[in-house]
Design an enzyme around this catalytic site. Sequence first.
Site: not given
Ligand code: HSE
Length: 312
Positions: A130, A183
């Site tokens: 990630e 993201t």
């Molecule tokens: N918790 C992360 C965000 C998940 O909201 O950025 C990304 O899929």
Amino acid sequence: MQSVSVFAPATVANVGCGYDVLGFALEKPGDRVIMHLNNSGQITLDRIEGDQGLLPKDPEKNIVTAVIKYYFDKLNIRQGVSVELYKEMPFGSGLGSSSASAVAGLVAINELMGNPLTREQLLPLAMEGERLACGNAHADNVAPSLLGGLVLIRSYDPLDVVRLPYPDSLHVAVLYPHVEIPTLEARKILKTNVPITDAIKQWGNVGGLVAGFCTGDEQLIGRSLQDYIIEPVRAMLIPDFYQMRTIAMKNNALGFGISGSGPSVFTLCNNPDTASRIIELLKNHLAKEGIDSTGYISAINNQGPVIQQSNK
Ligand code: HSE
């Protein structure tokens, strides 16, 4: 030749109010990896399908092969392996696409090596995937994809991950509008300070949501699916977010929110028929605005990754 095929599921991270700390696995979509051991001493990425040519082919840059290197480094292994990645889900969609690739890759190589690591021990390696994908090693996609079910990340340092119970009646309607939100970008726009009044509402809801899942209280789950901190900022990136919420809530959804960093949205329902009806309504609404979308109906997937074929 020793080979294995593994499917790893997509996930809904955050679950409304639980930014970076709550996530659950879906039954579908997901990613599939086929992996073969060989004598080359190299990690190679021989095939990628379903990515429209957009994912990196360099094994150090593609998540699925990068995490195998992390795995080998951790265990001090040098082994040739060839990898095929079948993207059976969209990316930049808020459904944990990079996580599904990382998890499928790690579960596959671990299986081929005779499972020296537990799924829990694979988690920090998946989190590094990630970090490579979006600059942050959050676990709310990789943990549910790897462990299955509904997962709370109680702490990151030290890592403390708790699998939560949930009522079997829960069904999820996920709608992916065909717009891309990376993201990395969706994290950059968030505020770094939170007013205490919002924080109080937020942790009340996180507590309520966890209590609702644990006791099977659907109404409490619904009341608690409110995000005062992240959603107001990200909602503007998602076409007709508030109109879609109104449609879902008028049609018996328990709650509605952004899946991960969006643009996908999710609706929790207490039966599959309600979930199907809401998906149709939301798809039709976006179609009228000229936006294509894909819908998925799923229960929460308690199983996580599946070894579909193993020849070792
Ligand atoms: N918790 C992360 C965000 C998940 O909201 O950025 C990304 O899929």
